[in-house]
Design a protein around this motif. Structure first.
Motif, PDB file in Angstrom:
ATOM      1  N   ALA A   1      16.034 -13.189  26.021  1.00 49.33           N
ATOM      2  CA  ALA A   1      14.598 -13.441  25.969  1.00 49.33           C
ATOM      3  C   ALA A   1      13.798 -12.226  26.430  1.00 49.33           C
ATOM      4  O   ALA A   1      14.167 -11.550  27.385  1.00 49.33           O
ATOM      5  CB  ALA A   1      14.262 -14.654  26.834  1.00 49.33           C
ATOM      6  N   ASP A   2      12.711 -11.940  25.718  1.00 45.03           N
ATOM      7  CA  ASP A   2      11.786 -10.892  26.163  1.00 45.03           C
ATOM      8  C   ASP A   2      10.354 -11.436  26.130  1.00 45.03           C
ATOM      9  O   ASP A   2      10.149 -12.637  25.944  1.00 45.03           O
ATOM     10  CB  ASP A   2      11.950  -9.627  25.314  1.00 45.03           C
ATOM     11  N   ALA A   3       9.385 -10.561  26.299  1.00 42.72           N
ATOM     12  CA  ALA A   3       7.997 -11.012  26.411  1.00 42.72           C
ATOM     13  C   ALA A   3       7.554 -11.796  25.168  1.00 42.72           C
ATOM     14  O   ALA A   3       6.896 -12.827  25.266  1.00 42.72           O
ATOM     15  CB  ALA A   3       7.086  -9.804  26.636  1.00 42.72           C
ATOM     16  N   ARG A   4       7.965 -11.325  24.004  1.00 43.71           N
ATOM     17  CA  ARG A   4       7.562 -12.011  22.776  1.00 43.71           C
ATOM     18  C   ARG A   4       8.131 -13.428  22.740  1.00 43.71           C
ATOM     19  O   ARG A   4       7.453 -14.378  22.346  1.00 43.71           O
ATOM     20  CB  ARG A   4       8.060 -11.208  21.575  1.00 43.71           C
ATOM     21  N   CYS A   5       9.392 -13.574  23.154  1.00 44.58           N
ATOM     22  CA  CYS A   5      10.044 -14.888  23.174  1.00 44.58           C
ATOM     23  C   CYS A   5       9.292 -15.853  24.078  1.00 44.58           C
ATOM     24  O   CYS A   5       9.252 -17.053  23.841  1.00 44.58           O
ATOM     25  CB  CYS A   5      11.480 -14.775  23.674  1.00 44.58           C
ATOM     26  N   ARG A   6       8.714 -15.330  25.175  1.00 45.36           N
ATOM     27  CA  ARG A   6       8.014 -16.192  26.118  1.00 45.36           C
ATOM     28  C   ARG A   6       6.634 -16.579  25.619  1.00 45.36           C
ATOM     29  O   ARG A   6       6.026 -17.496  26.153  1.00 45.36           O
ATOM     30  CB  ARG A   6       7.926 -15.496  27.485  1.00 45.36           C
ATOM     31  N   ALA A   7       6.139 -15.900  24.602  1.00 49.43           N
ATOM     32  CA  ALA A   7       4.759 -16.136  24.165  1.00 49.43           C
ATOM     33  C   ALA A   7       4.659 -16.743  22.773  1.00 49.43           C
ATOM     34  O   ALA A   7       3.817 -17.595  22.519  1.00 49.43           O
ATOM     35  CB  ALA A   7       3.986 -14.820  24.203  1.00 49.43           C
ATOM     36  N   GLU A   8       5.525 -16.333  21.885  1.00 55.17           N
ATOM     37  CA  GLU A   8       5.335 -16.657  20.474  1.00 55.17           C
ATOM     38  C   GLU A   8       6.487 -17.520  19.961  1.00 55.17           C
ATOM     39  O   GLU A   8       7.656 -17.192  20.184  1.00 55.17           O
ATOM     40  CB  GLU A   8       5.291 -15.324  19.707  1.00 55.17           C
ATOM     41  N   ARG A   9       6.123 -18.582  19.284  1.00 53.90           N
ATOM     42  CA  ARG A   9       7.163 -19.474  18.785  1.00 53.90           C
ATOM     43  C   ARG A   9       7.837 -18.848  17.568  1.00 53.90           C
ATOM     44  O   ARG A   9       7.166 -18.475  16.606  1.00 53.90           O
ATOM     45  CB  ARG A   9       6.510 -20.803  18.392  1.00 53.90           C
ATOM     46  N   PRO A  10       9.167 -18.709  17.574  1.00 56.46           N
ATOM     47  CA  PRO A  10       9.838 -18.069  16.437  1.00 56.46           C
ATOM     48  C   PRO A  10       9.863 -18.994  15.220  1.00 56.46           C
ATOM     49  O   PRO A  10      10.141 -20.181  15.348  1.00 56.46           O
ATOM     50  CB  PRO A  10      11.248 -17.799  16.957  1.00 56.46           C
ATOM     51  N   ALA A  11       9.565 -18.425  14.057  1.00 56.30           N
ATOM     52  CA  ALA A  11       9.634 -19.202  12.816  1.00 56.30           C
ATOM     53  C   ALA A  11      11.035 -19.034  12.235  1.00 56.30           C
ATOM     54  O   ALA A  11      11.681 -18.014  12.464  1.00 56.30           O
ATOM     55  CB  ALA A  11       8.590 -18.676  11.837  1.00 56.30           C
ATOM     56  N   PRO A  12      11.510 -20.040  11.489  1.00 50.41           N
ATOM     57  CA  PRO A  12      12.840 -19.894  10.896  1.00 50.41           C
ATOM     58  C   PRO A  12      12.868 -18.749   9.884  1.00 50.41           C
ATOM     59  O   PRO A  12      11.956 -18.627   9.061  1.00 50.41           O
ATOM     60  CB  PRO A  12      13.069 -21.233  10.179  1.00 50.41           C
ATOM     61  N   VAL A  13      13.878 -17.891   9.970  1.00 53.35           N
ATOM     62  CA  VAL A  13      14.045 -16.843   8.955  1.00 53.35           C
ATOM     63  C   VAL A  13      15.344 -17.105   8.208  1.00 53.35           C
ATOM     64  O   VAL A  13      16.323 -17.537   8.809  1.00 53.35           O
ATOM     65  CB  VAL A  13      14.074 -15.426   9.578  1.00 53.35           C
ATOM     66  N   PRO A  14      15.337 -16.868   6.891  1.00 55.38           N
ATOM     67  CA  PRO A  14      16.539 -17.156   6.111  1.00 55.38           C
ATOM     68  C   PRO A  14      17.692 -16.238   6.491  1.00 55.38           C
ATOM     69  O   PRO A  14      17.483 -15.089   6.878  1.00 55.38           O
ATOM     70  CB  PRO A  14      16.103 -16.910   4.659  1.00 55.38           C
ATOM     71  N   LEU A  15      18.903 -16.771   6.397  1.00 53.14           N
ATOM     72  CA  LEU A  15      20.097 -15.986   6.683  1.00 53.14           C
ATOM     73  C   LEU A  15      20.793 -15.653   5.371  1.00 53.14           C
ATOM     74  O   LEU A  15      20.687 -16.415   4.408  1.00 53.14           O
ATOM     75  CB  LEU A  15      21.038 -16.779   7.591  1.00 53.14           C
ATOM     76  N   PRO A  16      21.503 -14.520   5.332  1.00 53.50           N
ATOM     77  CA  PRO A  16      22.145 -14.085   4.081  1.00 53.50           C
ATOM     78  C   PRO A  16      23.071 -15.141   3.469  1.00 53.50           C
ATOM     79  O   PRO A  16      23.007 -15.399   2.276  1.00 53.50           O
ATOM     80  CB  PRO A  16      22.949 -12.846   4.514  1.00 53.50           C
TER      81      PRO A  16
END
Ligand SMILES: Nc1ncnc2c1ncn2[C@@H]1O[C@H](COP(=O)(O)OP(=O)(O)OP(=O)(O)O)[C@@H](O)[C@H]1O
Ligand SMILES: Nc1ncnc2c1ncn2[C@@H]1O[C@H](COP(=O)(O)OP(=O)(O)OP(=O)(O)O)[C@@H](O)[C@H]1O
Ligand code: SF4
Ligand SMILES: [Mg+2]
Ligand SMILES: [Mg+2]
Lengths: 332, 332
Positions: free
Chosen positions: B302-317
């Motif tokens: 976890a870093d600062a972005r993880c603590r602030a912004e909700r991650p959106a699903p990204v497609p996997l190969p």
């Protein structure tokens, strides 16, 4: 070494005509600092075994034979008042659902402090400090602040740890844990197992760990007892029993465990189902499902025998694994 | 994940519970309204005759999601398409859809009326949906269904309490199959049962999937069970699906830090005698979920972005998706 818990030839019945044996000739023991796993399918008598030790058999169940000793003293004949004192102090219990063990209207701190003061008279400040120490011991971070929280504000794993903290408040020497991790996710389950193992190792607490999860047994237990239809099929060191199961039922159980990456079309299964209490067969209770059963198995009940470090109730426990391989043939 | 037109597709599904204290308490303590996001923006699709497995710890919202998808509970937001047609989730689904979507619960008592004979439980949907026109037809079809799930036609005359847990689950499956559904939602159907009973039921459910052409949403907290049953696996954490992949990818190369943790800590016979090192940290409460990525308080990446912004699903190969900043940024 005297066993901490010593159950000898315990028989618990459901009265009626004829009475039905829920536990039949159950013998097992737990040493200080040892975790004894108890496995078996639903209805095998795992919870009844735990309840009998705690003196909490629910009516109409009755103990009709056998002895239960705690630290050398018979506890199955103690008057209820003395048994109640023993429960929650020297013998503690942890059940599957932590919510039923916690009172929703009091904070975690209030419940802990009350329990601590019930067990040893001490002032509020001392009890408060002890409550903080207990929460820390079970791995709850920021325990000072958490004391003011209500149970519903905790996650399932935290609640279960609070229940363990409550159980520890009386400095127990024996913990009866009935499916303590069944409702929890594997990551939290691993924390609770580590906690129980730590208590056994560091404080010498004996644990009777009841579960139907063989993975949990493999990780936590020192020895394991396999119960089938109220009888002990096999009991011994965990590595022996799980890696070289001798009783055909244990062999079937171990074979039926799903494994990640196994890629099987069909899981190995034991044909048939455990018989109901009122329909137990003559002889070995497992004989209708057993690929090795012969006339003797159908007539005579196998007495537990010692094979190496393992006690097995089976006439054909020496059969090679391959002879029993047919057990793993599913009856689909 | 599969090219075929999905049988079921769900987008942005959410369910919020109001868990505020009573109004008086709120006014007295000036406490705000408390909302619990049990399911928070879930997307998935399932192709016909495939199985989506769903894992996640207790309380992460699996059952709530299942109930919403089954039409037993109205979601707070979201869309669902079934057989290509949009469903109005705010309303009770119409007969044709109710008939096509059925559910099997963890506790078969929840779905079987204890006062009904098996014949009534299993025959009721047959009559209700006009599949059987006469009682004689109904009896015949009940007998066939019972045979299909491994019970005897004679069992129709019995009551649920006369059966073991595993047999009751078979009855619940027969009842669910009675209306000839296309989609079966299974919410921890074997979690209360021991491994041998579980193996038999899982084998049965896989066989029935082929015979009846069923599509499954299969929920369990046991990863090995999900591995055995599913084609694709979704991992839920605090109301969200954090990773979804074809199962081999998910188990062999998990991407989300939570999935990695789950796959590493699953207890098994191979871990005999060494409890896996548990990851510290708590499952947060869904009432006050952490901002940003809900997993950040326990995540080693976890870093600062993880603590602030909700991650959106990204497609996997390899198909599927993962919602993690560290994966999206190529940090892990
Ligand atoms: N109070 C009671 N009255 C009648 N029968 C009982 C009572 N308690 C337990 N039994 C019966 O005793 C047997 C053993 O039950 P027990 O609860 O010990 O099983 P278990 O091994 O703990 O199963 P599970 O895995 O489902 O918890 C079962 O057949 C059960 O129906
Ligand atoms: N009717 C309700 N009212 C309020 N909160 C609820 C309700 N039903 C569920 N919840 C909450 O929603 C969250 C998700 O619950 P849910 O039963 O869906 O979890 P689950 O993943 O199925 O857990 P389990 O593995 O224990 O079955 C939990 O925090 C639960 O307490
Ligand atoms: S005693 Fe006979 S029936 Fe019982 S488990 Fe052993 S071989 Fe099978
Ligand atoms: Mg039990
Ligand atoms: Mg659930």
């Amino acid at each position: 070494m005297t066993a901490l818990l010593d159950i000898r030839a315990l028989r618990v019945e459901l009265p009626g005509s004829p009475p039905l044996a829920v536990l039949d000739d159950v013998t097992l023991s737990v040493n200080p600092g040892e975790i004894l796993g108890v496995v078996g399918e639903s209805g095998a008598g795992k919870s009844v075994t735990g309840a009998a030790v705690l003196g909490l058999l629910t009516s109409p169940l009755r103990q009709v034979a056998g002895e239960i000793r705690f630290d050398g003293t018979r506890i199955d004949i103690l008057p209820e008042a003395r048994m109640r004192r023993l429960r929650g102090s020297e013998i503690a219990m942890v059940f599957q659902d932590p919510l039923t063990a916690l009172n929703p209207v009091f904070t975690v701190g209030q419940q802990l402090i009350q329990t601590i003061r019930e067990h040893s008279p001490m002032g509020r400040t001392a009890a408060h400090a002890r409550a903080v120490a207990l929460l820390r011991e079970v791995g709850i971070s920021d325990p000072e602040a958490r004391l003011d929280a209500y149970p519903h504000e905790f996650s399932g794993g935290m609640r279960q740890r609070v229940v363990i903290a409550l159980a520890l408040a009386g400095e127990p020497r024996l913990i009866i844990a009935d499916e303590p991790t069944t409702a929890l996710d594997v990551s939290i389950q691993a924390q609770i197992i580590a906690l129980l193992v730590g208590l056994a190792r560091s404080r010498g607490v004996g644990v009777l760990l009841i579960t139907h999860d063989m993975g949990v047994i493999a990780e936590a237990a020192d020895r394991v007892a396999v119960l089938y239809a109220g009888r002990v099929a096999e009991i011994g060191p965990v590595a022996e029993v799980l890696l070289h199961p001798r009783h055909p039922y244990t062999r079937g159980l171990v074979g039926a465990i799903p494994r990640i990456g196994a890629g099987l079309e069909v899981l190995p299964q034991i044909p048939g189902a455990m018989p109901r209490l009122d329909a137990l067969p003559e002889g070995c209770a497992f004989n209708p499902r057993c690929p090795l059963a012969d006339a003797r198995c159908r007539a005579e009940r196998p007495v537990p025998r010692l094979l190496g470090a393992v006690q097995v109730a089976c006439f054909h426990a020496e059969a090679r694994q391959t002879d029993a391989a047919q057990i793993e043939r599913p009856d689909a | 994940m599969s090219a075929a037109e999905p049988l079921v597709s769900v987008a942005g599904l959410s369910r919020v519970f109001d868990v505020s204290p009573p109004l008086v308490t709120r006014l007295l303590h000036r406490s705000p309204r408390r909302l619990l996001r049990a399911v928070d923006g879930v997307d998935f699709t399932i192709a016909p005759e495939r199985t989506l497995g769903l894992v996640g710890e207790s309380g992460c919202g699996k059952s709530t999601l299942a109930r919403c998808v089954a039409g037993l509970m109205a979601p707070s937001a979201g869309e669902m398409r079934f057989q290509g047609k949009p469903m109005d989730l705010a309303r009770r689904p119409d007969r044709a859809i109710r008939r096509s979507i059925q559910m099997v619960f963890q506790d078969p008592y929840a779905s079987l009326n204890p006062r009904w004979r098996v014949e009534t439980s299993v025959g009721d949907p047959l009559l209700a949906f006009g599949i059987a026109r006469t009682r004689a037809q109904m009896r015949e079809q009940v007998a066939a269904l019972l045979t299909d799930v491994g019970l005897a036609p004679d069992d129709a005359a019995k009551y649920p309490h006369e059966f073991s847990g595993g047999q009751r689950q078979r009855i619940a499956i027969a009842r669910a199959l009675a209306s000839r559904p296309a989609f079966l939602i299974c919410d921890e159907p074997t979690s209360a049962l021991g491994v041998s009973v579980q193996a038999a039921l899982l084998n049965l459910m896989r066989r029935l999937q082929g015979e009846y052409g069923l599509t499954y949403l299969f929920i369990s907290h046991n990863l090995a069970v999900v591995d055995h049953m599913a084609d694709d696996v979704g991992v839920m954490y605090l109301g969200r699906i954090v990773e979804k992949q074809p199962k081999r990818h998910l188990f062999d190369a998990p991407r989300h830090p939570y999935t990695k943790l789950l796959v590493q800590t699953v207890p098994s016979l191979e871990t005999l005698g060494r409890a896996s090192a548990p990851l510290a940290g708590e499952v947060p409460s869904p009432v006050n979920p952490p901002p940003g990525c809900a997993f950040h308080p326990r995540c080693p990446h976890a870093d600062a972005r993880c603590r602030a912004e909700r991650p959106a699903p990204v497609p996997l190969p390899g198909g599927g998706s993962v919602a993690c900043h560290a994966v999206a940024e190529g940090r892990i």
